[in-house]
Design a protein around this motif. Structure first.
Motif, PDB file in Angstrom:
ATOM      1  N   ARG A  46       0.827  -1.215   0.000  1.00  0.00           N
ATOM      2  CA  ARG A  46       0.000   0.000   0.000  1.00  0.00           C
ATOM      3  C   ARG A  46       0.854   1.254   0.000  1.00  0.00           C
ATOM      4  NH1 ARG A  46      -3.585   2.872  -2.037  1.00  0.00           N
ATOM      5  NH2 ARG A  46      -4.795   4.241  -0.645  1.00  0.00           N
ATOM      6  N   SER A  61      -9.280   9.223  -3.311  1.00  0.00           N
ATOM      7  CA  SER A  61     -10.336   8.244  -3.048  1.00  0.00           C
ATOM      8  C   SER A  61     -11.711   8.823  -3.342  1.00  0.00           C
ATOM      9  CB  SER A  61     -10.269   7.781  -1.589  1.00  0.00           C
ATOM     10  OG  SER A  61     -10.522   8.859  -0.697  1.00  0.00           O
ATOM     11  N   SER A  77      -4.194   1.998  13.168  1.00  0.00           N
ATOM     12  CA  SER A  77      -4.686   3.314  12.766  1.00  0.00           C
ATOM     13  C   SER A  77      -4.457   4.394  13.816  1.00  0.00           C
ATOM     14  CB  SER A  77      -6.186   3.225  12.442  1.00  0.00           C
ATOM     15  OG  SER A  77      -6.913   2.777  13.578  1.00  0.00           O
ATOM     16  N   CYS A  95       0.445   6.448   6.332  1.00  0.00           N
ATOM     17  CA  CYS A  95      -0.837   6.515   5.627  1.00  0.00           C
ATOM     18  C   CYS A  95      -1.393   5.113   5.395  1.00  0.00           C
ATOM     19  CB  CYS A  95      -0.660   7.237   4.288  1.00  0.00           C
ATOM     20  SG  CYS A  95      -0.527   9.031   4.419  1.00  0.00           S
ATOM     21  N   ALA A  96      -0.507   4.170   5.056  1.00  0.00           N
ATOM     22  CA  ALA A  96      -0.952   2.789   4.868  1.00  0.00           C
ATOM     23  C   ALA A  96      -1.477   2.207   6.176  1.00  0.00           C
ATOM     24  CB  ALA A  96       0.198   1.941   4.328  1.00  0.00           C
ATOM     25  N   ASN A 112      -3.030   3.722   8.459  1.00  0.00           N
ATOM     26  CA  ASN A 112      -4.366   4.251   8.752  1.00  0.00           C
ATOM     27  C   ASN A 112      -5.483   3.332   8.266  1.00  0.00           C
ATOM     28  OD1 ASN A 112      -3.422   6.546  10.010  1.00  0.00           O
ATOM     29  ND2 ASN A 112      -3.465   7.796   8.155  1.00  0.00           N
ATOM     30  N   GLU A 113      -5.170   2.478   7.295  1.00  0.00           N
ATOM     31  CA  GLU A 113      -6.180   1.592   6.722  1.00  0.00           C
ATOM     32  C   GLU A 113      -6.270   0.258   7.453  1.00  0.00           C
ATOM     33  OE1 GLU A 113      -5.704   1.347   2.494  1.00  0.00           O
ATOM     34  OE2 GLU A 113      -5.048   3.436   2.329  1.00  0.00           O
ATOM     35  N   GLN A 136      -1.868  12.532   3.284  1.00  0.00           N
ATOM     36  CA  GLN A 136      -3.221  12.169   3.718  1.00  0.00           C
ATOM     37  C   GLN A 136      -4.270  12.935   2.920  1.00  0.00           C
ATOM     38  OE1 GLN A 136      -3.538  12.740   8.044  1.00  0.00           O
ATOM     39  NE2 GLN A 136      -4.326  10.662   8.151  1.00  0.00           N
TER      40      GLN A 136
END
Length: 330
Positions: free
Chosen positions: A202, A274, A240, A231-232, A234-235, A267
């Motif tokens: 990611r 997205s 997170s 950032c990856a 966070n998913e 971010q």
């Protein structure tokens, strides 16, 4: 001593792109081999020390902001490189190196303002050099010019441009990139190795998706890699809540301020991307066209198509300039 991965970086000292984007989970981190752990951390610290030698100067971003350099032309060039990377299934590192060579070249040498073909020639040359560095199978120089290339250059023209790029870069092609760090940072964030595969995959996609943005030229590879891993994370629900401020402790030489600033920018761009990709609901309309009207429209469309100007590729050969050596003087 902090916990590190002792088995995830078998050839870290020789190739910083090892294990990138494989999609497989890395072995769990272990603190058993202390000597190996120290060696890995020293290597990463060495990359952080050397990375400043493989990025454009501090005022490079300013040139785009003041329009001394054309930001839109750079975006188009990077977009084309990414299309070719996808077409040939090149490694992510190949496309990143291509852009890195292009930016370092542009910092030291100006392109002639000549209807865009110099940008295309530079893009082809940088992509060719990067592919020769990283790929096991490299297309011919003519075959490399695919995916909507606006101009087609002869092999001898591209080779001359390659030599010019090599000269400007002082033949330093083995650059330090964000991919030099993401395995290590992913291990720091996830010592058990449970989510290593996802984090690396990611983060790689996030880095490539933002490579067109000139704003990231403000940050060095280590900061970009740390921000992408965050950032990856966070998913992943289990990760997170990781505090970005703790990333500074991952290795000596990291800048907390730069990581947090890059992370926030990333971010925002990831969120906007997205949102753009969310499917739009289009109302279905039933359209009824009479046979006579349809045939009339078809003939009109055919006539219009035959008279419209067609896109023609221009073949530029033996175009190469001899720039001055004033190091990017405006």
């Amino acid at each position: 001593m902090s916990v590190t991965c002792s088995g995830s970086f078998p050839d870290l000292l020789c190739g910083e792109d090892s294990g990138i984007f494989t999609g497989e989970s890395s072995p769990a981190c272990s603190s058993s081999d202390l000597e190996s752990s120290v060696s890995i951390e020293e290597s990463i610290a060495g990359f952080i020390e050397d990375e400043r030698n493989f990025v454009p100067g501090f005022d490079y971003l300013t040139r785009f902001q003041t329009q001394s350099l054309d930001a839109s032309a750079r975006e188009e060039s990077v977009a084309w490189i990414l299309k070719v990377q996808a077409y040939y299934n090149f490694l992510p590192l190949t496309s990143y190196l291509s852009v890195n060579y292009m930016d370092r070249f542009l910092y030291s040498r100006r392109l002639p303002d000549n209807n865009g073909w110099p940008w295309q020639l530079l893009s082809v040359a940088c992509l060719s050099l990067a592919a020769k560095m990283e790929e096991t199978v490299v297309p011919s120089l003519l075959d490399l010019q695919v995916e909507g290339a606006k101009y087609i250059f002869e092999t001898k023209t591209i080779r001359r441009m390659e030599l010019l790029v090599l000269s400007v870069l002082d033949w330093r092609l083995r650059s330090v990139t964000p991919f030099s760090f993401i395995d290590f940072f992913a291990c720091k964030l996830d010592p058990t190795g449970t989510f290593m595969g996802f984090l690396i995959s990611r983060a790689t996609k996030i880095i490539l998706s933002n490579i067109q943005e000139a704003s990231f030229l403000e940050y060095r590879p280590s900061s970009i890699a740390a921000a992408a891993i965050l950032c990856a994370a966070n998913e992943i629900p289990n990760l997170s809540l990781v505090n970005p401020e703790h990333a500074e402790s991952w290795c000596d030489g990291l800048s907390k301020e730069k990581i947090i600033s890059c992370y926030r920018l990333m971010q925002r761009l990831v969120l906007n991307d997205s949102r753009r990709k969310q499917p739009k609901v289009i109302p279905q309309l039933r359209v009824t066209i009479r046979a006579r009207m349809r045939s009339s429209c078809d003939s009109s469309s055919s006539s219009s198509s035959s008279s419209s100007p067609t896109y023609k590729r221009r073949k530029l050969n033996n175009y190469l300039w001899v720039g001055d050596d004033k190091g990017g003087s405006e």
